[in-house]
Design a protein around this motif. Sequence first.
Motif, PDB file in Angstrom:
ATOM      1  N   SER A   1       0.826  -1.211   0.000  1.00 15.79           N
ATOM      2  CA  SER A   1       0.000   0.000   0.000  1.00 15.79           C
ATOM      3  C   SER A   1       0.852   1.249   0.000  1.00 15.79           C
ATOM      4  N   SER A   2       1.898   1.249   0.819  1.00 12.34           N
ATOM      5  CA  SER A   2       2.750   2.442   0.878  1.00 12.34           C
ATOM      6  C   SER A   2       3.493   2.663  -0.435  1.00 12.34           C
ATOM      7  N   ILE A   3       3.855   1.578  -1.134  1.00 12.55           N
ATOM      8  CA  ILE A   3       4.529   1.708  -2.425  1.00 12.55           C
ATOM      9  C   ILE A   3       3.553   2.257  -3.476  1.00 12.55           C
ATOM     10  N   LEU A   4       2.368   1.682  -3.523  1.00  9.94           N
ATOM     11  CA  LEU A   4       1.414   2.032  -4.568  1.00  9.94           C
ATOM     12  C   LEU A   4       0.757   3.389  -4.354  1.00  9.94           C
ATOM     13  N   PHE A   5       0.604   3.789  -3.096  1.00  8.11           N
ATOM     14  CA  PHE A   5      -0.139   5.007  -2.809  1.00  8.11           C
ATOM     15  C   PHE A   5       0.705   6.139  -2.247  1.00  8.11           C
ATOM     16  N   SER A   6       2.013   6.057  -2.482  1.00 10.38           N
ATOM     17  CA  SER A   6       2.876   7.135  -1.980  1.00 10.38           C
ATOM     18  C   SER A   6       3.177   8.138  -3.062  1.00 10.38           C
TER      19      SER A   6
END
Length: 99
Positions: free
Chosen positions: A94-99
């Motif tokens: 999630s942090s990779i995709l939504f950062s």
Amino acid sequence: NLIETSEKAFHASSKVNELKEKSIKNPNDLDVSLELSVALFGSGKVKEAYDLLLNSIKQDPNWKEQAARKQLLEFFQTSGINSNEAKVARRALSSILFS
């Protein structure tokens, strides 16, 4: 699909050492990373498999129509979406995709 993933991982597990050597020589080769993640997963090294896929996603999230992300999701389904390893990897994804 879950059985296919498990079988593919089990058969690939015999290639872990060979794939690790290839990965060391070519750390940016996403094909090798994907293969190695499957072999690691089949060897019971779930966290290592997840980490390798997460690194591939960081490098190129759209590589081969999101192959690394799709493989990661297959692994989540196979090993249990609520396992501790999957929870940590899901947060990282999630942090990779939504950062």
